[in-house]
Motif scaffolding. Sequence first.
Motif, PDB file in Angstrom:
ATOM      1  N   ASN A   8       4.767   6.627   5.000  1.00  0.00           N
ATOM      2  CA  ASN A   8       4.736   6.784   3.908  1.00  0.00           C
ATOM      3  C   ASN A   8       3.772   8.821   3.640  1.00  0.00           C
ATOM      4  O   ASN A   8       3.110   8.687   4.257  1.00  0.00           O
ATOM      5  CB  ASN A   8       4.148   5.893   2.731  1.00  0.00           C
ATOM      6  CG  ASN A   8       2.927   6.015   2.791  1.00  0.00           C
ATOM      7  OD1 ASN A   8       2.448   5.277   3.843  1.00  0.00           O
ATOM      8  ND2 ASN A   8       2.248   6.410   1.897  1.00  0.00           N
TER       9      ASN A   8
ATOM     10  N   THR B  46      -8.437  -4.004  -3.980  1.00  0.00           N
ATOM     11  CA  THR B  46      -9.969  -4.869  -3.353  1.00  0.00           C
ATOM     12  C   THR B  46     -10.223  -3.725  -2.463  1.00  0.00           C
ATOM     13  O   THR B  46     -11.730  -5.174  -2.078  1.00  0.00           O
ATOM     14  CB  THR B  46     -10.025  -5.996  -3.736  1.00  0.00           C
ATOM     15  OG1 THR B  46      -8.704  -7.409  -2.557  1.00  0.00           O
ATOM     16  CG2 THR B  46      -9.820  -6.946  -4.868  1.00  0.00           C
ATOM     17  N   GLY B  47      -9.463  -3.779  -2.084  1.00  0.00           N
ATOM     18  CA  GLY B  47     -10.453  -3.056  -0.173  1.00  0.00           C
ATOM     19  C   GLY B  47     -10.172  -4.504   0.619  1.00  0.00           C
ATOM     20  O   GLY B  47     -10.594  -4.040   1.887  1.00  0.00           O
ATOM     21  N   ILE B  48      -9.138  -5.383   0.294  1.00  0.00           N
ATOM     22  CA  ILE B  48      -9.193  -6.734   1.623  1.00  0.00           C
ATOM     23  C   ILE B  48      -7.879  -6.955   2.675  1.00  0.00           C
ATOM     24  O   ILE B  48      -7.540  -6.933   3.930  1.00  0.00           O
ATOM     25  CB  ILE B  48      -9.432  -7.872   0.993  1.00  0.00           C
ATOM     26  CG1 ILE B  48     -10.788  -8.206   0.593  1.00  0.00           C
ATOM     27  CG2 ILE B  48      -9.430  -9.145   2.213  1.00  0.00           C
ATOM     28  CD1 ILE B  48     -11.183  -9.188  -0.079  1.00  0.00           C
ATOM     29  N   GLY B  49      -6.780  -6.015   1.703  1.00  0.00           N
ATOM     30  CA  GLY B  49      -4.916  -5.938   2.248  1.00  0.00           C
ATOM     31  C   GLY B  49      -5.269  -5.771   3.751  1.00  0.00           C
ATOM     32  O   GLY B  49      -4.658  -6.525   4.765  1.00  0.00           O
ATOM     33  N   LEU B  50      -6.035  -4.208   4.307  1.00  0.00           N
ATOM     34  CA  LEU B  50      -5.443  -4.055   5.257  1.00  0.00           C
ATOM     35  C   LEU B  50      -6.629  -5.113   6.494  1.00  0.00           C
ATOM     36  O   LEU B  50      -6.215  -5.405   7.858  1.00  0.00           O
ATOM     37  CB  LEU B  50      -6.211  -2.383   5.298  1.00  0.00           C
ATOM     38  CG  LEU B  50      -4.707  -1.287   5.026  1.00  0.00           C
ATOM     39  CD1 LEU B  50      -5.099  -0.335   5.452  1.00  0.00           C
ATOM     40  CD2 LEU B  50      -3.696  -1.925   5.883  1.00  0.00           C
TER      41      LEU B  50
ATOM     42  N   VAL C 275     -10.690   4.103  -0.334  1.00  0.00           N
ATOM     43  CA  VAL C 275     -10.560   5.604   0.226  1.00  0.00           C
ATOM     44  C   VAL C 275     -11.514   6.058  -1.278  1.00  0.00           C
ATOM     45  O   VAL C 275     -12.307   6.972  -1.119  1.00  0.00           O
ATOM     46  CB  VAL C 275      -9.795   6.253   0.458  1.00  0.00           C
ATOM     47  CG1 VAL C 275      -9.993   7.381   0.628  1.00  0.00           C
ATOM     48  CG2 VAL C 275      -9.261   5.887   2.022  1.00  0.00           C
TER      49      VAL C 275
ATOM     50  N   ARG D 233       1.904   1.852  -3.100  1.00  0.00           N
ATOM     51  CA  ARG D 233       0.817   2.574  -4.579  1.00  0.00           C
ATOM     52  C   ARG D 233       0.974   3.724  -3.872  1.00  0.00           C
ATOM     53  O   ARG D 233       0.763   4.863  -5.284  1.00  0.00           O
ATOM     54  CB  ARG D 233      -0.596   1.809  -4.200  1.00  0.00           C
ATOM     55  CG  ARG D 233      -0.700   1.411  -4.987  1.00  0.00           C
ATOM     56  CD  ARG D 233      -1.987   1.239  -4.974  1.00  0.00           C
ATOM     57  NE  ARG D 233      -1.884  -0.342  -5.044  1.00  0.00           N
ATOM     58  CZ  ARG D 233      -2.398  -1.717  -4.537  1.00  0.00           C
ATOM     59  NH1 ARG D 233      -3.583  -0.839  -3.660  1.00  0.00           N
ATOM     60  NH2 ARG D 233      -2.499  -2.974  -4.195  1.00  0.00           N
ATOM     61  N   TYR D 234       0.926   4.523  -2.130  1.00  0.00           N
ATOM     62  CA  TYR D 234       0.717   5.322  -2.387  1.00  0.00           C
ATOM     63  C   TYR D 234       1.299   6.610  -2.193  1.00  0.00           C
ATOM     64  O   TYR D 234       1.316   8.227  -1.972  1.00  0.00           O
ATOM     65  CB  TYR D 234      -0.527   5.334  -1.378  1.00  0.00           C
ATOM     66  CG  TYR D 234      -2.243   4.940  -1.357  1.00  0.00           C
ATOM     67  CD1 TYR D 234      -3.375   4.932  -2.568  1.00  0.00           C
ATOM     68  CD2 TYR D 234      -1.877   3.390  -1.284  1.00  0.00           C
ATOM     69  CE1 TYR D 234      -3.824   4.365  -2.740  1.00  0.00           C
ATOM     70  CE2 TYR D 234      -3.607   2.499  -1.207  1.00  0.00           C
ATOM     71  CZ  TYR D 234      -4.059   3.804  -2.112  1.00  0.00           C
ATOM     72  OH  TYR D 234      -4.719   2.657  -2.206  1.00  0.00           O
TER      73      TYR D 234
ATOM     74  N   ASN E 209       0.579  -1.244  -0.041  1.00  0.00           N
ATOM     75  CA  ASN E 209      -0.035  -0.010  -0.022  1.00  0.00           C
ATOM     76  C   ASN E 209       0.805   1.194   0.434  1.00  0.00           C
ATOM     77  O   ASN E 209       0.503   2.171  -0.877  1.00  0.00           O
ATOM     78  CB  ASN E 209      -1.022   0.322   1.010  1.00  0.00           C
ATOM     79  CG  ASN E 209      -2.080  -0.993   1.104  1.00  0.00           C
ATOM     80  OD1 ASN E 209      -2.370  -1.341  -0.052  1.00  0.00           O
ATOM     81  ND2 ASN E 209      -2.403  -1.189   2.158  1.00  0.00           N
TER      82      ASN E 209
HETATM   83  N1  LIG Z   1       0.452   3.903   2.368  1.00  0.00           N
HETATM   84  C1  LIG Z   1      -0.941   4.318   2.813  1.00  0.00           C
HETATM   85  N2  LIG Z   1      -1.975   5.307   2.506  1.00  0.00           N
HETATM   86  C2  LIG Z   1      -2.797   6.605   1.674  1.00  0.00           C
HETATM   87  N3  LIG Z   1      -4.283   5.265   1.981  1.00  0.00           N
HETATM   88  C3  LIG Z   1      -3.669   4.111   2.293  1.00  0.00           C
HETATM   89  C4  LIG Z   1      -2.692   3.457   2.696  1.00  0.00           C
HETATM   90  N4  LIG Z   1      -3.103   2.178   2.994  1.00  0.00           N
HETATM   91  C5  LIG Z   1      -4.171   2.266   2.665  1.00  0.00           C
HETATM   92  N5  LIG Z   1      -4.831   3.579   2.371  1.00  0.00           N
HETATM   93  C6  LIG Z   1      -5.909   3.168   1.762  1.00  0.00           C
HETATM   94  O1  LIG Z   1      -6.335   2.132   2.393  1.00  0.00           O
HETATM   95  C7  LIG Z   1      -7.505   1.322   2.053  1.00  0.00           C
HETATM   96  C8  LIG Z   1      -7.971  -0.065   1.935  1.00  0.00           C
HETATM   97  O2  LIG Z   1      -6.671  -0.432   2.318  1.00  0.00           O
HETATM   98  P1  LIG Z   1      -6.388  -2.090   1.516  1.00  0.00           P
HETATM   99  O3  LIG Z   1      -4.716  -2.485   1.950  1.00  0.00           O
HETATM  100  O4  LIG Z   1      -6.958  -3.216   2.819  1.00  0.00           O
HETATM  101  O5  LIG Z   1      -7.010  -2.356   0.448  1.00  0.00           O
HETATM  102  P2  LIG Z   1      -6.288  -1.888  -0.932  1.00  0.00           P
HETATM  103  O6  LIG Z   1      -4.806  -1.813  -1.144  1.00  0.00           O
HETATM  104  O7  LIG Z   1      -7.260  -1.317  -1.349  1.00  0.00           O
HETATM  105  O8  LIG Z   1      -6.353  -3.286  -1.577  1.00  0.00           O
HETATM  106  P3  LIG Z   1      -5.605  -4.844  -1.788  1.00  0.00           P
HETATM  107  O9  LIG Z   1      -5.219  -4.241  -0.003  1.00  0.00           O
HETATM  108  O10 LIG Z   1      -7.310  -5.865  -0.932  1.00  0.00           O
HETATM  109  O11 LIG Z   1      -5.090  -5.190  -2.583  1.00  0.00           O
HETATM  110  C9  LIG Z   1      -7.003   1.891   0.267  1.00  0.00           C
HETATM  111  O12 LIG Z   1      -8.511   1.755  -0.666  1.00  0.00           O
HETATM  112  C10 LIG Z   1      -6.631   3.065   0.624  1.00  0.00           C
HETATM  113  O13 LIG Z   1      -7.159   4.378   0.132  1.00  0.00           O
END
Ligand SMILES: Nc1ncnc2c1ncn2[C@@H]1O[C@H](COP(=O)(O)OP(=O)(O)OP(=O)(O)O)[C@@H](O)[C@H]1O
Length: 477
Positions: free
Chosen positions: A396, A430-434, A416, A370-371, A367
């Motif tokens: 980050n 998909t929003g499952i990671g966290l 988000v 990615r961000y 994540n």
């Molecule tokens: N480091 C970060 N900086 C900014 N936003 C974040 C960060 N980590 C998570 N998020 C926000 O939290 C949301 C949920 O994160 P999560 O990891 O659960 O899902 P995802 O990354 O969208 O999908 P997946 O991890 O299942 O592939 C993300 O969609 C993002 O909007």
Amino acid sequence: MKLTKIVSFRLPLIVCLLTCGLLYCFSYFIERWFEKLSVHQNVSELTSVISSIERELTYYSQDDNRDEFFQSLLLILTGHHRLFVYIVDDSGKILYRTRGPNLSIALKSADFEEIITKHTTTVSNVNQSSYRIAASRVITDQNKQYTTIVAVGRDLQIEFIRRLRKGLKILIGISCILALIGSFISIYLTQKPINRLIKKIERINLKNLNHRISTSSVPVKYVSLVRAFNKMLNRMEDVFQRQRNFTADIAHEMRTPITNLTTQTQIVLSNARTTEEYREILYSNLEEYERMSQMISDMLFLAQADNRQLVPNLVDINLHNMMVMICDYFEPLADEKAIKFELEGECCHILGDRMMLARAISNILSNAIRYTPENGIIKITLAQVSENRVKAVISNPGKKIDSRHLPHLFDRFYRVDESRHRNGNNTSGTGIGLAIVKSIIDTHKGNITVESDEQSTRFIINLPTAIQPLFNIKVTD
Ligand SMILES: Nc1ncnc2c1ncn2[C@@H]1O[C@H](COP(=O)(O)OP(=O)(O)OP(=O)(O)O)[C@@H](O)[C@H]1O
Ligand SMILES: [Mg+2]
């Protein structure tokens, strides 16, 4: 009979029995106290009269002061009601005798001599009346012996105690009935608002889970109970809502790739293709299959966590080394955006499941990459906060996450960016990671929080150094 009915009968009965028992003990002590008091009164009256008579008898002489003696005797007896005297000399001649019971029968009683020598009293019945009797023997200056018997009537006292007993019995009876009625009424009055509350609660079901009980309609003492119940409803509603969203989200997440695959397959089948084209399409399909398979295995993982079926394989982990290893793994991906990793802090050891913790940290780091904007730095800080707790902060730079999103970030399928459509470069997941991260940290009895401001987004993990080793532990370097 219903349990509530048994309980509502039992309490008044207990109150009634307790009142009855207490009053019975109370009346028993009052009765005993009056008895003792009357005995004490009689004994002191008898003692005073008998000692006065003794004194007069000592100087008594039939020839010199006979009249004087009788006058003194009358004076002694004045004011003593129901007191009887019998004085007899050693020849059996009666010197003095008050009108009333024939006290000479006391002379024949077995304990008469004992009464005289030990200065005690006895109770005797004469003509169906009860008397307390005292006696004494005096030898006059002229060497004559007189025996004095003094008796005081007990009938009035016995009657008083009998009436007192009867009165107390009536009092006990009335008090018990009042206690029974009083406790029935108070239970009814206390139960009434509860019953109303129960009816309101019973009306709440899945269809009107948004209904809340108004605190103004309940007595003050139940306000906190109603507040707690309303809070519980809030939580339940939230869980149900999330459950509904969860099902809708799964359906949506599965439908999109399946629709893509179906459309693609239909297009491919509509015309003849070269082998190269088929290969390309199959590769593209494979990506979708892998994505779906990943999502299904993530869902299974979460389901296992929910059912507490995740069994951590506890081993000794050097957290610092693990972070270095994961950063190395993500380096190629980070390099694409010229992102650097900065690792600070001590070497912390914990007992945990290596695979699970690596998965959690990888999710956070992926994540973060990615961000994080290009050329950004992802900081990882490790610290031993206490003897048995370690803290890891992964921060980050990037856009601030609005504070309204923060409490939901660990929810399943929560993103988000509310648009479900993935953009072309596939930055959104998909929003499952966290959600997986949280269930792993929970399995390790730790906790995770998130903070975000204009400078950075920080994930703060707190872990115990050793969780209860319920399962087999392999200690490795
Ligand atoms: N480091 C970060 N900086 C900014 N936003 C974040 C960060 N980590 C998570 N998020 C926000 O939290 C949301 C949920 O994160 P999560 O990891 O659960 O899902 P995802 O990354 O969208 O999908 P997946 O991890 O299942 O592939 C993300 O969609 C993002 O909007
Ligand atoms: Mg993610």
